[in-house]
Scaffold this motif. Structure first.
Motif, PDB file in Angstrom:
ATOM      1  N   TRP A 106       0.867  -1.177   0.000  1.00 13.32           N
ATOM      2  CA  TRP A 106       0.000   0.000   0.000  1.00 13.32           C
ATOM      3  C   TRP A 106       0.898   1.219   0.000  1.00 13.32           C
ATOM      4  CZ3 TRP A 106      -3.477   2.445   4.227  1.00 13.32           C
ATOM      5  CH2 TRP A 106      -4.613   3.039   3.641  1.00 13.32           C
ATOM      6  N   HIS A 107       0.301   2.399  -0.210  1.00 12.66           N
ATOM      7  CA  HIS A 107       1.118   3.602  -0.318  1.00 12.66           C
ATOM      8  C   HIS A 107       1.598   4.125   1.033  1.00 12.66           C
ATOM      9  CE1 HIS A 107      -2.940   5.230   0.378  1.00 12.66           C
ATOM     10  NE2 HIS A 107      -2.319   6.221   0.980  1.00 12.66           N
ATOM     11  N   ARG A 108       1.136   3.513   2.125  1.00 10.56           N
ATOM     12  CA  ARG A 108       1.603   3.892   3.465  1.00 10.56           C
ATOM     13  C   ARG A 108       1.491   2.675   4.375  1.00 10.56           C
ATOM     14  NH1 ARG A 108      -2.721   8.287   5.599  1.00 10.56           N
ATOM     15  NH2 ARG A 108      -1.310   8.274   7.403  1.00 10.56           N
ATOM     16  N   ASP A 109       2.302   2.650   5.406  1.00  4.78           N
ATOM     17  CA  ASP A 109       2.162   1.590   6.403  1.00  4.78           C
ATOM     18  C   ASP A 109       0.852   1.782   7.156  1.00  4.78           C
ATOM     19  OD1 ASP A 109       4.519   0.414   5.709  1.00  4.78           O
ATOM     20  OD2 ASP A 109       5.670   1.164   7.420  1.00  4.78           O
ATOM     21  N   GLY A 110       0.361   0.696   7.722  1.00  5.77           N
ATOM     22  CA  GLY A 110      -0.897   0.765   8.460  1.00  5.77           C
ATOM     23  C   GLY A 110      -0.745   0.207   9.858  1.00  5.77           C
ATOM     24  N   TRP A 111      -1.855  -0.255  10.395  1.00  2.18           N
ATOM     25  CA  TRP A 111      -1.890  -0.803  11.757  1.00  2.18           C
ATOM     26  C   TRP A 111      -2.737  -2.064  11.765  1.00  2.18           C
ATOM     27  CZ3 TRP A 111       0.864   1.524  15.661  1.00  2.18           C
ATOM     28  CH2 TRP A 111       1.336   2.814  15.399  1.00  2.18           C
ATOM     29  N   LEU A 112      -2.312  -3.026  12.560  1.00  2.00           N
ATOM     30  CA  LEU A 112      -3.149  -4.163  12.912  1.00  2.00           C
ATOM     31  C   LEU A 112      -3.220  -4.150  14.426  1.00  2.00           C
ATOM     32  CD1 LEU A 112      -4.764  -6.511  11.729  1.00  2.00           C
ATOM     33  CD2 LEU A 112      -2.788  -7.971  12.112  1.00  2.00           C
ATOM     34  N   GLY A 113      -4.340  -3.735  14.958  1.00  2.18           N
ATOM     35  CA  GLY A 113      -4.421  -3.508  16.390  1.00  2.18           C
ATOM     36  C   GLY A 113      -3.523  -2.357  16.799  1.00  2.18           C
ATOM     37  N   ARG A 114      -2.675  -2.602  17.802  1.00  2.00           N
ATOM     38  CA  ARG A 114      -1.769  -1.562  18.311  1.00  2.00           C
ATOM     39  C   ARG A 114      -0.418  -1.574  17.619  1.00  2.00           C
ATOM     40  NH1 ARG A 114      -3.681  -4.214  22.796  1.00  2.00           N
ATOM     41  NH2 ARG A 114      -1.678  -5.244  23.106  1.00  2.00           N
ATOM     42  N   LEU A 115      -0.211  -2.494  16.681  1.00  2.00           N
ATOM     43  CA  LEU A 115       1.118  -2.695  16.112  1.00  2.00           C
ATOM     44  C   LEU A 115       1.129  -2.383  14.619  1.00  2.00           C
ATOM     45  CD1 LEU A 115       1.919  -5.995  18.026  1.00  2.00           C
ATOM     46  CD2 LEU A 115       2.851  -3.724  18.499  1.00  2.00           C
ATOM     47  N   ARG A 116       2.282  -1.931  14.146  1.00  2.00           N
ATOM     48  CA  ARG A 116       2.429  -1.480  12.767  1.00  2.00           C
ATOM     49  C   ARG A 116       2.278  -2.624  11.773  1.00  2.00           C
ATOM     50  NH1 ARG A 116       2.096   3.564  10.408  1.00  2.00           N
ATOM     51  NH2 ARG A 116       2.963   5.129  11.824  1.00  2.00           N
ATOM     52  N   GLN A 117       1.664  -2.304  10.649  1.00  2.00           N
ATOM     53  CA  GLN A 117       1.575  -3.231   9.525  1.00  2.00           C
ATOM     54  C   GLN A 117       2.466  -2.693   8.410  1.00  2.00           C
ATOM     55  OE1 GLN A 117      -2.063  -5.455   8.105  1.00  2.00           O
ATOM     56  NE2 GLN A 117      -2.083  -3.822   6.575  1.00  2.00           N
ATOM     57  N   ASP A 118       3.474  -3.476   8.036  1.00  2.36           N
ATOM     58  CA  ASP A 118       4.433  -3.071   7.012  1.00  2.36           C
ATOM     59  C   ASP A 118       3.815  -3.287   5.635  1.00  2.36           C
ATOM     60  OD1 ASP A 118       6.532  -2.673   5.284  1.00  2.36           O
ATOM     61  OD2 ASP A 118       7.923  -4.041   6.283  1.00  2.36           O
ATOM     62  N   ASN A 119       3.576  -2.193   4.914  1.00  3.44           N
ATOM     63  CA  ASN A 119       2.941  -2.262   3.596  1.00  3.44           C
ATOM     64  C   ASN A 119       3.892  -1.871   2.473  1.00  3.44           C
ATOM     65  OD1 ASN A 119       0.400  -3.060   4.583  1.00  3.44           O
ATOM     66  ND2 ASN A 119      -0.201  -0.943   4.975  1.00  3.44           N
ATOM     67  N   THR A 120       5.195  -2.009   2.689  1.00  2.00           N
ATOM     68  CA  THR A 120       6.162  -1.659   1.656  1.00  2.00           C
ATOM     69  C   THR A 120       5.842  -2.408   0.364  1.00  2.00           C
ATOM     70  OG1 THR A 120       7.852  -1.357   3.357  1.00  2.00           O
ATOM     71  CG2 THR A 120       8.613  -1.570   1.090  1.00  2.00           C
ATOM     72  N   TRP A 121       5.868  -1.691  -0.764  1.00  5.94           N
ATOM     73  CA  TRP A 121       5.515  -2.301  -2.051  1.00  5.94           C
ATOM     74  C   TRP A 121       6.445  -3.460  -2.397  1.00  5.94           C
ATOM     75  CZ3 TRP A 121       0.940  -1.335  -3.747  1.00  5.94           C
ATOM     76  CH2 TRP A 121       0.350  -0.062  -3.631  1.00  5.94           C
ATOM     77  N   GLU A 122       5.866  -4.490  -3.015  1.00  6.73           N
ATOM     78  CA  GLU A 122       6.610  -5.691  -3.389  1.00  6.73           C
ATOM     79  C   GLU A 122       5.903  -6.328  -4.588  1.00  6.73           C
ATOM     80  OE1 GLU A 122       8.920  -8.304  -4.087  1.00  6.73           O
ATOM     81  OE2 GLU A 122       9.501  -7.730  -2.043  1.00  6.73           O
ATOM     82  N   THR A 123       6.663  -6.784  -5.574  1.00 10.59           N
ATOM     83  CA  THR A 123       6.048  -7.432  -6.735  1.00 10.59           C
ATOM     84  C   THR A 123       5.884  -8.934  -6.561  1.00 10.59           C
ATOM     85  OG1 THR A 123       8.212  -7.632  -7.805  1.00 10.59           O
ATOM     86  CG2 THR A 123       6.895  -5.679  -8.340  1.00 10.59           C
ATOM     87  N   ASP A 124       6.602  -9.519  -5.615  1.00  6.20           N
ATOM     88  CA  ASP A 124       6.548 -10.961  -5.357  1.00  6.20           C
ATOM     89  C   ASP A 124       5.593 -11.215  -4.189  1.00  6.20           C
ATOM     90  OD1 ASP A 124       6.998 -13.581  -4.424  1.00  6.20           O
ATOM     91  OD2 ASP A 124       9.081 -13.571  -5.084  1.00  6.20           O
ATOM     92  N   GLY A 125       4.441 -11.815  -4.485  1.00  2.82           N
ATOM     93  CA  GLY A 125       3.449 -12.036  -3.441  1.00  2.82           C
ATOM     94  C   GLY A 125       3.895 -12.994  -2.354  1.00  2.82           C
TER      95      GLY A 125
END
Length: 305
Positions: A121-140
């Motif tokens: 995604w274009h920005r990191d997010g949150w899952l609960g109280r902890l960060r969700q790393d959304n750094t772009w990647e082409t390999d799923g």
């Protein structure tokens, strides 16, 4: 000061004079409540204790993109700041097959209309109280392995829950993801789609709340519904979804694997009183060194529906 008083104070600071706040139950991160303003308007609001973070601005953006890009029903966002989120009031959902069929059609349309060529995604997010790393990647497979599973291993409570052999089994599982998950393009996903994050409009249409959005495999959203407690009527969801967006063979067996992220997050948030760690151990059993057979393809334990 009570949690209701804290929420009322922050609402007043933001220009929403609260006459009454009834604390909502079910959440584990925010202080949330149903609010009646002095003019009788009813709203939903939530706040966080501790230092200001961008949880609510990220949530607001996620709700907006689910609606504008994928056509999903989401609440109107009236205020989104680091201290406060105010949404239009929604209704409890009606747990019948018709509701779950409508949800399936909405989610399938979301997934099919937002196909992308990158994960993240274009920005990191949150899952609960902890960060969700959304750094772009082409390999799923790399994205899911590194940013949705292995990302949790350094968390203190996850470190304490699993020994060295179990952590290595998780690493081997991630290395084997190309054998376990067939290639599939990413799409915009809700990211935290368990039953508590599904409510309804006043006329009974399904509404999505509390997202942790990213472009990911669509099966990740399905895994949350499949592996979390759900009413009997929700069985209609899976058949109805496939009427619009057929899933690749073996999807049922992949559901626990794709749910690993949620299990590890549950442990990291100190909410493992229902057996999340044991569920992880069951999934990683084929990847323990003592049980691995060189040259033999990995297989997963049977899925519990």
């Amino acid at each position: 000061m009570s949690h209701e008083e804290i929420l009322a104070d922050r609402l007043r600071e933001a220009g929403y004079p609260a006459e009454e706040v009834k604390r909502a139950v079910g959440g584990v991160v925010a202080i949330a409540g149903l609010v009646t303003l002095q003019d009788g308007t009813e709203l939903f609001a939530k706040t966080l204790l501790g230092p200001d973070r961008d949880v609510f601005p990220v949530e607001s953006t996620g709700l907006s993109e689910l609606r504008t890009l994928g056509g999903a029903n989401t609440p109107d966002v009236l205020c989104a700041s680091p201290r406060l989120l105010v949404l239009e009031k929604m209704q409890p959902r009606r747990d019948d097959e018709q509701f779950w069929e409508k949800l399936a059609h909405m989610l399938a349309a979301l997934h099919m209309s937002t196909v992308s060529d990158r994960f993240g995604w274009h920005r990191d997010g949150w899952l609960g109280r902890l960060r969700q790393d959304n750094t772009w990647e082409t390999d799923g497979h790399a994205f899911f392995g590194e940013r949705r599973i292995l990302r949790w291993l350094p968390e203190p409570l996850v470190e304490a829950a699993f020994d060295r052999e179990e952590r290595q089994a998780l690493e081997r599982l991630c290395a084997a993801l190309p054998e376990l998950v067939p290639p599939q393009p990413p799409c915009l996903t809700h990211g935290d789609l368990w039953q508590e994050n599904i409510v309804a409009t006043s006329d009974g249409a399904p509404v999505l709340i509390d997202p942790a959005v990213s472009y990911n495999w669509p099966e990740v959203d399905l895994s949350m519904l499949w592996c979390s407690p759900r009413p009997a009527a929700a069985e209609r969801f899976f058949a109805a979804y496939q009427e619009i967006a057929p899933l690749q063979e073996g999807w049922e067996e992949r559901m626990p694997l794709l749910h690993l992220r949620e299990l590890l997050s549950t442990i990291a948030h100190d909410d493992d009183d229902w057996g999340a760690a044991e569920a992880v151990r069951k999934i990683i059993t084929p990847f323990r060194r003592s049980g691995a057979s060189p040259g033999k393809p990995h297989s997963l334990p049977e899925a519990d529906s």
